[in-house]
Design a protein around this motif. Structure first.
Motif, PDB file in Angstrom:
ATOM      1  N   SER A 104      32.447  29.236  40.467  1.00 59.16           N
ATOM      2  CA  SER A 104      33.828  28.978  40.894  1.00 59.16           C
ATOM      3  C   SER A 104      34.525  30.288  41.272  1.00 59.16           C
ATOM      4  O   SER A 104      35.373  30.312  42.175  1.00 59.16           O
ATOM      5  N   PHE A 105      34.151  31.379  40.609  1.00 56.40           N
ATOM      6  CA  PHE A 105      34.711  32.689  40.967  1.00 56.40           C
ATOM      7  C   PHE A 105      34.261  33.100  42.365  1.00 56.40           C
ATOM      8  O   PHE A 105      35.059  33.586  43.173  1.00 56.40           O
ATOM      9  N   LEU A 106      32.961  32.898  42.666  1.00 52.58           N
ATOM     10  CA  LEU A 106      32.445  33.235  43.999  1.00 52.58           C
ATOM     11  C   LEU A 106      33.141  32.416  45.078  1.00 52.58           C
ATOM     12  O   LEU A 106      33.478  32.918  46.151  1.00 52.58           O
ATOM     13  N   ILE A 107      33.355  31.126  44.779  1.00 52.43           N
ATOM     14  CA  ILE A 107      34.013  30.238  45.739  1.00 52.43           C
ATOM     15  C   ILE A 107      35.426  30.723  46.033  1.00 52.43           C
ATOM     16  O   ILE A 107      35.907  30.669  47.166  1.00 52.43           O
ATOM     17  N   SER A 108      36.104  31.209  44.985  1.00 51.41           N
ATOM     18  CA  SER A 108      37.501  31.629  45.144  1.00 51.41           C
ATOM     19  C   SER A 108      37.643  32.904  45.972  1.00 51.41           C
ATOM     20  O   SER A 108      38.756  33.282  46.336  1.00 51.41           O
ATOM     21  N   LEU A 109      36.530  33.578  46.271  1.00 53.60           N
ATOM     22  CA  LEU A 109      36.611  34.805  47.071  1.00 53.60           C
ATOM     23  C   LEU A 109      36.974  34.529  48.522  1.00 53.60           C
ATOM     24  O   LEU A 109      37.328  35.445  49.263  1.00 53.60           O
ATOM     25  N   SER A 110      36.816  33.270  48.950  1.00 52.70           N
ATOM     26  CA  SER A 110      37.227  32.854  50.301  1.00 52.70           C
ATOM     27  C   SER A 110      36.615  33.722  51.398  1.00 52.70           C
ATOM     28  O   SER A 110      37.319  34.342  52.202  1.00 52.70           O
ATOM     29  N   ILE A 111      35.300  33.767  51.410  1.00 51.38           N
ATOM     30  CA  ILE A 111      34.614  34.536  52.460  1.00 51.38           C
ATOM     31  C   ILE A 111      33.988  33.591  53.487  1.00 51.38           C
ATOM     32  O   ILE A 111      32.970  33.890  54.087  1.00 51.38           O
ATOM     33  N   ASP A 112      34.654  32.420  53.675  1.00 51.32           N
ATOM     34  CA  ASP A 112      34.125  31.400  54.579  1.00 51.32           C
ATOM     35  C   ASP A 112      33.879  31.936  55.982  1.00 51.32           C
ATOM     36  O   ASP A 112      32.931  31.528  56.665  1.00 51.32           O
ATOM     37  N   VAL A 201      35.312  21.500  45.014  1.00 44.58           N
ATOM     38  CA  VAL A 201      36.136  20.533  45.767  1.00 44.58           C
ATOM     39  C   VAL A 201      37.591  20.633  45.323  1.00 44.58           C
ATOM     40  O   VAL A 201      38.519  20.665  46.147  1.00 44.58           O
ATOM     41  N   VAL A 202      37.808  20.679  44.013  1.00 49.99           N
ATOM     42  CA  VAL A 202      39.170  20.747  43.476  1.00 49.99           C
ATOM     43  C   VAL A 202      39.862  22.036  43.918  1.00 49.99           C
ATOM     44  O   VAL A 202      41.063  22.034  44.215  1.00 49.99           O
ATOM     45  N   GLN A 203      39.118  23.126  43.972  1.00 48.37           N
ATOM     46  CA  GLN A 203      39.706  24.389  44.426  1.00 48.37           C
ATOM     47  C   GLN A 203      40.246  24.269  45.847  1.00 48.37           C
ATOM     48  O   GLN A 203      41.331  24.768  46.159  1.00 48.37           O
ATOM     49  N   ILE A 280      47.710  36.269  41.704  1.00 52.89           N
ATOM     50  CA  ILE A 280      46.372  35.693  41.870  1.00 52.89           C
ATOM     51  C   ILE A 280      46.427  34.554  42.887  1.00 52.89           C
ATOM     52  O   ILE A 280      47.268  33.659  42.766  1.00 52.89           O
ATOM     53  N   PRO A 281      45.549  34.527  43.907  1.00 54.26           N
ATOM     54  CA  PRO A 281      45.517  33.433  44.885  1.00 54.26           C
ATOM     55  C   PRO A 281      45.220  32.085  44.217  1.00 54.26           C
ATOM     56  O   PRO A 281      44.682  32.028  43.101  1.00 54.26           O
ATOM     57  N   LEU A 282      45.543  30.999  44.926  1.00 50.82           N
ATOM     58  CA  LEU A 282      45.442  29.657  44.351  1.00 50.82           C
ATOM     59  C   LEU A 282      44.027  29.320  43.874  1.00 50.82           C
ATOM     60  O   LEU A 282      43.836  28.858  42.750  1.00 50.82           O
ATOM     61  N   MET A 283      43.030  29.513  44.743  1.00 51.75           N
ATOM     62  CA  MET A 283      41.669  29.165  44.350  1.00 51.75           C
ATOM     63  C   MET A 283      41.184  30.021  43.193  1.00 51.75           C
ATOM     64  O   MET A 283      40.453  29.552  42.309  1.00 51.75           O
ATOM     65  N   MET A 284      41.591  31.279  43.186  1.00 48.95           N
ATOM     66  CA  MET A 284      41.197  32.175  42.106  1.00 48.95           C
ATOM     67  C   MET A 284      41.831  31.765  40.780  1.00 48.95           C
ATOM     68  O   MET A 284      41.255  31.993  39.707  1.00 48.95           O
ATOM     69  N   GLN A 285      43.016  31.126  40.828  1.00 50.48           N
ATOM     70  CA  GLN A 285      43.676  30.674  39.604  1.00 50.48           C
ATOM     71  C   GLN A 285      42.789  29.705  38.830  1.00 50.48           C
ATOM     72  O   GLN A 285      42.681  29.780  37.602  1.00 50.48           O
ATOM     73  N   ILE A 286      42.146  28.790  39.560  1.00 48.19           N
ATOM     74  CA  ILE A 286      41.269  27.813  38.915  1.00 48.19           C
ATOM     75  C   ILE A 286      40.046  28.512  38.339  1.00 48.19           C
ATOM     76  O   ILE A 286      39.602  28.197  37.234  1.00 48.19           O
ATOM     77  N   ALA A 287      39.502  29.470  39.090  1.00 48.34           N
ATOM     78  CA  ALA A 287      38.335  30.216  38.603  1.00 48.34           C
ATOM     79  C   ALA A 287      38.677  30.967  37.322  1.00 48.34           C
ATOM     80  O   ALA A 287      37.898  30.966  36.356  1.00 48.34           O
TER      81      ALA A 287
END
Length: 563
Positions: A104-112, A201-203, A280-287
């Motif tokens: 989830s931490f990797l996902i939150s990096l937003s390197i899409d 998905v939730v992120q 902290i960005p939104l996706m990173m908050q969940i991570a």
């Protein structure tokens, strides 16, 4: 503005992106496991002498392979083989829960935006790599890129969900009913059998504004319960060790989730405060929430590890296999001043314990045959067979080091050659046992089964082989000629069993009793493998009684056909 309907949602993009995301995680994990090889099991086996080390090793290995299921599977295999106790396994599993948060931490990096470049690089490495190792590295890179590309495709379409009336109502209900969010997270994770996928998905939905933070947190907590479904399914019909390990994982996650739900509002306020303070960005908050939740519950429950194990033993009663102690450190380090005969005695003890694991492996193969085992059972057998190969390598390397010692006597040389031959025969028995499991799997996958007569013949040969294996190792320990004579009689009996089983099989085929194509085809191969395994037992016995040179080549020699 026209209201969004279900027809306006690009389900193809959501499902396709989700599929690429799942495939990317698996492909990357498989590549990482292939690169690491047997070292994963060695680290788990070697560095889990206490629960704290178990937690650290479990976390590290799960981070490396991006799969808590892989870590758990290796751990169950070691427990089943008697090389690890439940308390050690508990530490590893606790650590795996921490390690799995890294996804989830990797996902939150937003390197899409770089995903397709990573996919290109992975494809190039796989296509042009000359060695297996570099191809595995290419798989890791490709899987990593596909993971983020799938997220990117899925995320763009998930953003529309926030305007869908039905989803808005569901999201509002989860915001006011944390139990509903908890159940939703558990169910979704149970279906896809991966907490990383659910949280990913939730992120994306949270980033798009489709869910509030108070709805997201119970969803994340619920995913920790849902992820235990994989272990529970794997343990159904499995060994006592597998059931207890899965039960411990479930108990740990349920208790941790209950604690988190009780402290839901203070925890949410803490994460929000932390996010606002550190921007902290939104996706990173969940991570961050996921990491803090899993680390904290592990720290809280770690002191009660022994109690949790006692509870599981009462819930799932039975006798665990006795722990087999093989001092790997002693096999890796030889003092220059050591006496060769003493060092060889250490090797002999390790070989005897190795034979116990081979015996266990064959029994597990037999259970796989009787219970028509599933893929998870086959994976555990594969772990056990890899363990045999690892011991073969370690003990052989140790003996070769001993051979370079000064003052080696003729007896030392004879003992050294004996040990090496016994190791190779045991290793071949492990290989043949794995071959049997593959034959049994072929029959199960073809949805076929053996006749009662055929099954009885196979079981009778299994009984005879296990008796011969124990007898051959007793000869190895005692160098007893009379026992070897008994072993040769057993070998003649085993040959007779194989002959009779083949003849009965051919008669059943002539009478059209055997109508299953795959089962009929592999039946004789199964008989042949069992007979060759018994030949290796005879070779162990013969090597043992001729090691001192007093008993010479007048003894009959068992020839083992080349597999």
């Amino acid at each position: 503005m026209q209201a969004i309907t279900l027809a306006d949602i690009r389900w193809d993009m959501i499902l396709g992106g989700f599929g690429l995301f799942l495939f990317g995680i698996k492909f990357m994990g498989d590549g990482l496991k292939s690169v690491a090889g047997d070292k994963l099991r060695d680290y788990i086996d070697k560095y889990t002498s206490n629960p704290i080390m178990g937690v650290l090793v479990g976390a590290l290995i799960t981070i490396l392979v991006q799969s808590s299921s892989a870590t758990t599977a290796i751990t169950i295999g070691l427990v089943r083989a008697g090389l690890m106790k439940l308390e050690q396994a508990a530490g590893v599993i606790f650590g795996a829960n921490i390690g799995t948060t890294v996804t989830s931490f990797l996902i939150s990096l937003s390197i899409d935006q770089y995903a397709l470049y990573v996919v290109f690089l992975g494809g190039i490495v796989i296509s042009f790599a000359k060695s297996k190792k570099f191809r595995y590295i290419g798989e890791i890179i490709l899987g990593f890129g596909l993971l983020f590309y799938g997220l990117s495709i899925m995320g763009d379409s998930l953003k529309v969900l926030k305007d869908l009336p039905q989803f808005v109502q569901f999201a509002q209900a989860m915001s006011t009913n944390s139990i509903l969010a908890l159940l939703a997270g558990a169910i979704m994770t149970g279906i896809v059998q991966g907490s990383a996928a659910t949280i990913g998905v939730v992120q994306k939905i949270y980033e798009a504004g489709g869910m509030t933070f108070m709805a997201v947190l119970p969803f994340v907590f619920g995913s920790n319960i849902g992820t235990t479904v994989t272990g529970i399914l794997a343990a159904l019909g499995g060994s006592l060790s597998a059931k207890r390990t899965a039960g411990l994982h479930t108990l740990f996650n349920v208790i941790g989730t209950m604690i988190a739900m009780i402290l839901l509002h203070p925890f949410a306020n803490f994460i929000i405060y932390l996010s606002n303070t550190l921007n902290i960005p939104l996706m990173m908050q969940i991570a961050v929430a996921h990491i803090i939740f899993n680390v904290t519950t592990t720290l809280i429950l770690l002191p009660f590890l022994g109690t949790l194990c006692k509870i599981i033993r009462k819930i799932i009663p039975g006798n665990e296999p006795e722990k087999i102690e093989i001092n790997v450190d002693e096999l890796e380090t030889i003092q220059e001043t050591a006496v060769p005969s003493v060092s060889l005695n250490v090797a002999e003890k390790a070989i005897i314990k190795m034979s116990t694991i081979v015996d266990h492996n064959v029994k597990e193969t037999r259970n796989f045959f009787i219970n028509k085992g599933q893929a998870e059972d086959k994976e555990n057998l594969s772990q056990s067979e890899s363990l045999i190969n690892s011991l073969d390598n370690k003990i052989t390397t140790y003996i070769l080091k001993v051979s370079n010692m000064p003052h080696m006597t003729e007896k030392d040389m004879a003992d050294m050659n004996l040990h090496l031959q016994v190791i190779k025969n045991l290793e071949r028995i492990g290989d043949l046992s794995m071959n049997l499991a593959e034959f049994f799997e072929m029959v199960t996958e073809a949805n076929e089964q053996f006749s009662k007569e055929a099954s009885d013949d196979i079981n009778q040969m299994f009984d005879m082989f296990l008796h011969m294996l124990n007898l051959s190792m007793e000869i190895y320990e005692k160098r007893d000629f009379h026992l070897y004579s008994a072993l040769l009689e057993d070998e003649n009996y085993m040959d007779g069993l194989e002959y009779q089983a083949r003849e009965s099989h051919f008669k059943r085929m002539q009478a059209n009793v055997c109508t299953n194509g795959v089962a009929s085809s592999v039946y004789c191969d199964i008989l042949g493998n069992l007979e060759r395994m018994s030949d290796h037992c005879c070779n162990i016995g013969r090597c043992a009684i001729t090691a001192d040179g007093k008993i010479i080549d007048s003894l009959p020699k068992v020839e083992v056909t080349k597999e």
